[in-house]
Structures are given as C-alpha cells and as structure tokens.
Design an enzyme around this catalytic site. Structure first.
Site, PDB file in Angstrom:
ATOM      1  CG  LEU A 244      -2.137  -0.919   1.152  1.00 22.66           C
ATOM      2  CD1 LEU A 244      -2.971  -0.782   2.400  1.00 22.66           C
ATOM      3  CD2 LEU A 244      -2.969  -0.655  -0.076  1.00 22.66           C
ATOM      4  CB  CYS A 245       3.926   2.433  -0.069  1.00 19.85           C
ATOM      5  SG  CYS A 245       4.789   0.871  -0.133  1.00 19.85           S
TER       6      CYS A 245
END
Lengths: 134, 297
Positions: B90-91
């Site tokens: 999630l980056c």
C-alpha cells in the site's frame, strides 16, 4: 591551566550524542589509552571497548562507555565514532553480570568458529562494561 | 438497474474506505517526519566516516595485499545484489519499481554470463522475487525497522552475514539496490556498489579546508586501520540506505493514500449523483402512476 578548548564530538550511527567544547579527553585507543589536550597533533586511531572521559569548559567531567569505534583527532577537533555509547552512570552492575553469565553459557552452546568469535566479542564488551561500572 | 439501496450501500462502503485511506495518509505523514529526522541524525556519523575513510585511504598505496574489500578479489564473475524494499505494501509503486529495476539488473548480469546471488531485505522483495528468481535468493531479512526504529545491530547482522560470504569467496562484487529518498514525491531506485568499495575523491578538499600541516599519525598503521574501517563503512552504507528507504516508503505511502482519498471522494460524488438521479426517476415514476390511476377513476 590554560583556558583553551577544542571541539569534542561523540557520534553514534543513530545520532550525534555530544558536541561541545572540551578541555581534555581521554580515549581508549586500541594500542593504548591516550589523553588529548588542545593542540594535539593529528591522529587517527581505532578504539577498544572502554571509557571515554571528557572535561568540558566548566571543568565538569563525564564518563562515557564506548564499545569500540574510531577517533579522529586534530589540533582543535576530536571526533569519536562509536557504534554503541552509554553513560557510565547508566550502567547497572547486576544487569551486566546477568548478561555476562548468559553470554558465557551461550558461548558453550555456540557452534562454528564464526559464532564463537561473535560471542567472544560480545563477552569482551560486557566485561569492559563491568570494569567501567566498577 | 441497481436499486436505491444498492447505491446507498456502495456510497457508504466507499466512504469508509476513504476514512481508512485518509487515516493511513496521516499516519504515514507522521511516520515520514520521524523517518526523516532519523535519517538526518545519522548524517554526522556517515559524514565523519566518509571523512576518515578519505583520510586513511589518502595515506595508503594500494598493493595486492591491500584489504580485499577495497581492491576486490580480482574477479567479477560472481555478483551479489542486495535488494531493499519495505515490509508492507500500500505504498504505490515504491516496491514495484524497485523490484523491476532489480530484475532488469539481474537479467543483464545473467546475460553477460555472470553468476548472480540475491539477498533480500524486506518482505516485499522476498515475496515478489521468489516468483522469478527463487533459486538465486540466498538469504532474506524481514522485519527490520518494523517497529519504527532501525536498529544498528540489525544492520550489523546483515553486513556480518554478507562479509562472511565475501571472506569465503562466495562473491566478488556486491551492489545494493534501494530507493533513494530524494523528496516526498520522488524516490528513484538507486544502485550502489559496496564491494569493492570505491573511495570518495574528496580527499584533498578536506585537507585544505582544515589548513592542516601536520601529517596524520595512524594507530594502528593505515592498512590495519583501513581494514577495520571498511566493514564498518559497509554497515554504515546499509544503515543509511535503510533509513532512506524507510523515509521513502512513508513518503510513497503518503502520496498513494492521498491519491486514494481523492479518488474515493470523486467516486462518492459520482455515486451520489447517480443515486439522486435514480431517486428522482423513482419519485417521478410513482407520481405518474398515481396521476394516471386517479385519471382512470
């Protein structure tokens, strides 16, 4: 005693621990302990585990334990790079003795020379700490 | 056609997603600040280290008996790549880009007929590289700096393992692949050679700055000191890369979550519009039914 000082810096990988003018620093060099006064000739030395003592401008002094590292000395600058540095006052003898006996029993279980060497190093550091705390 | 209820459910689900992403963004922003501070605090050590390296190296003439970490093993057949990513996803493209970069480098080396070994740092690198290059991965480190703080002891473990391999002659050249933290918006993949170590050429500059005349005394002599400095320096390089990568991860996550929050907002707007239209259509339909029913009577 003259009022001359030099800049003393103690740096660990995580942060700069000390940066202030000092009158005198004693450093545990790997080939023998040495003292530094202002105007010392340029010197670079590796350190063995031991105590760095420094006297600041007000003649207050502080003892810091370092677990090896490097010192860079010039006429008006002393920089000590230490991977582990802790104030001697913060060392607890009982804890250290516990750690030492733990490490020594670990050493007996260690297999392979590389492992043994690592424990030997750790033990040496803890012993030096104990010595400093005493 | 979806019913009014379906619309309402979707809107509320997107709304809660938006809440999560915006919370994650704020958390990432706070962590980014911390990571940047940590990276800054490590600066003095790394600067002093580089300075010392340059000074010592200035006094050493390289001979075949010089430390192998400096001159190499005289071979470049066996390569080791250390690939450094984050543990969590999630980056955005943070990990994906880096791994693509590492794969290209690996393929290139393999094409040239070299042997490649991989050490992965971070869960993502391990998981993704395992698909293509499971046979090349010799060791994976995970959970480093997971608890906000990167411990120098963890770094020593990595470098110790690596130096052990080098001493056994398992590889000749080592590169570190990591994301450099340039700014909040840009964390380009970077490749840095660790072994053999290329000395910085700032040597003369430093000496003239100090205006020093007296030659340095070295204890122990240069060569031995250098042999002690080099492994420490490698630890330091890895440590610095880890800090950079940690800051980059948070920055990338912050940007990604900011985008996600904005997209969720747009989606909610669209859905609300559709919902209102559908509701209007439903009301109109009912009215027509009532009116035509009344007319029929």
């Amino acid at each position: 005693m003259s009022n001359k000082t030099f800049q003393f810096e103690l740096v660990s990988p995580a942060e700069k621990l000390i940066s202030e003018p000092a009158r005198y620093v004693s450093v545990p060099g790997s080939e023998g302990e040495f003292g530094v006064l202002p105007g010392h000739s340029s010197l670079m030395s590796s350190l063995k585990p031991g105590v760095v003592t420094f006297k600041n401008a007000d003649n207050g002094h502080e003892d810091i334990f370092v677990a090896g590292g490097f010192a860079d000395v010039t006429a008006d600058n002393v920089t000590i790079l230490a991977e582990e540095a802790i104030s001697v006052a913060a060392l607890d003898k009982a804890d250290l003795e516990k750690e030492l006996s733990q490490l020594q029993s670990d050493l007996k279980l260690a297999e392979g020379t590389a492992d043994k060497k690592r424990f030997d190093l750790k033990i040496e550091v803890v012993k030096a700490k104990l010595h400093a705390a005493a | 056609m979806p019913s009014l209820r379906d619309y309402r459910d979707r809107i509320s689900s997107v709304k809660s997603t938006r809440k999560i992403t915006s919370a994650m963004k704020m958390v990432a922003a706070a962590k980014l600040k911390k990571a940047q501070d940590a990276a800054e605090r490590a600066q003095p050590y790394s600067n002093s280290m580089a300075e010392m390296m340059a000074r010592v190296a200035g006094g050493v003439t390289l001979t075949p008996s010089s430390p192998k970490l400096l001159i190499g093993s005289g071979n470049d057949q066996n390569h080791l790549l250390i690939v450094m990513t984050s543990d969590r996803g999630l980056c955005g493209g943070f990990n994906g880009n880096l791994i693509r970069f590492a794969k290209i480098k690996t393929k290139q080396l393999l094409k040239e007929g070299k042997n490649v070994q991989l050490i992965t740092i971070g869960r993502k690198a391990r998981d993704i590289l395992k698909r293509d290059h499971a046979d090349l991965i010799i060791k994976s480190f995970t959970g480093i700096g997971g608890k906000d703080k990167i411990n120098f002891n963890d770094v020593n473990e990595i470098s110790g393992y690596m130096l052990g391999l080098f001493e056994e002659g398992q590889f000749d050249v080592c590169h570190l692949v990591y994301n450099e933290f340039k700014s909040v918006l840009s964390q380009p993949p970077q490749i840095q050679q660790l072994i053999p170590f290329s000395l910085p050429t700032v040597n003369n500059e430093i000496k003239s700055e100090d205006g020093l005349k007296s030659p340095y005394t070295f204890e122990p002599e240069e060569e031995a000191l250098l042999a002690e400095l080099l492994p420490k320096n490698i630890s330091m390089q890895i440590f610095r890369a880890l800090l950079d990568s940690a800051a980059g991860e948070q920055a990338a996550r912050m940007t990604a979550m900011d985008n996600a929050t904005r997209n969720a907002g747009e989606m909610i707007d669209d859905l609300s519009l559709q919902y209102n239209r559908a509701r209007q259509a439903y009301i109109t339909k009912e009215l027509i039914e009532i009116i035509s029913g009344a007319e029929a009577v």
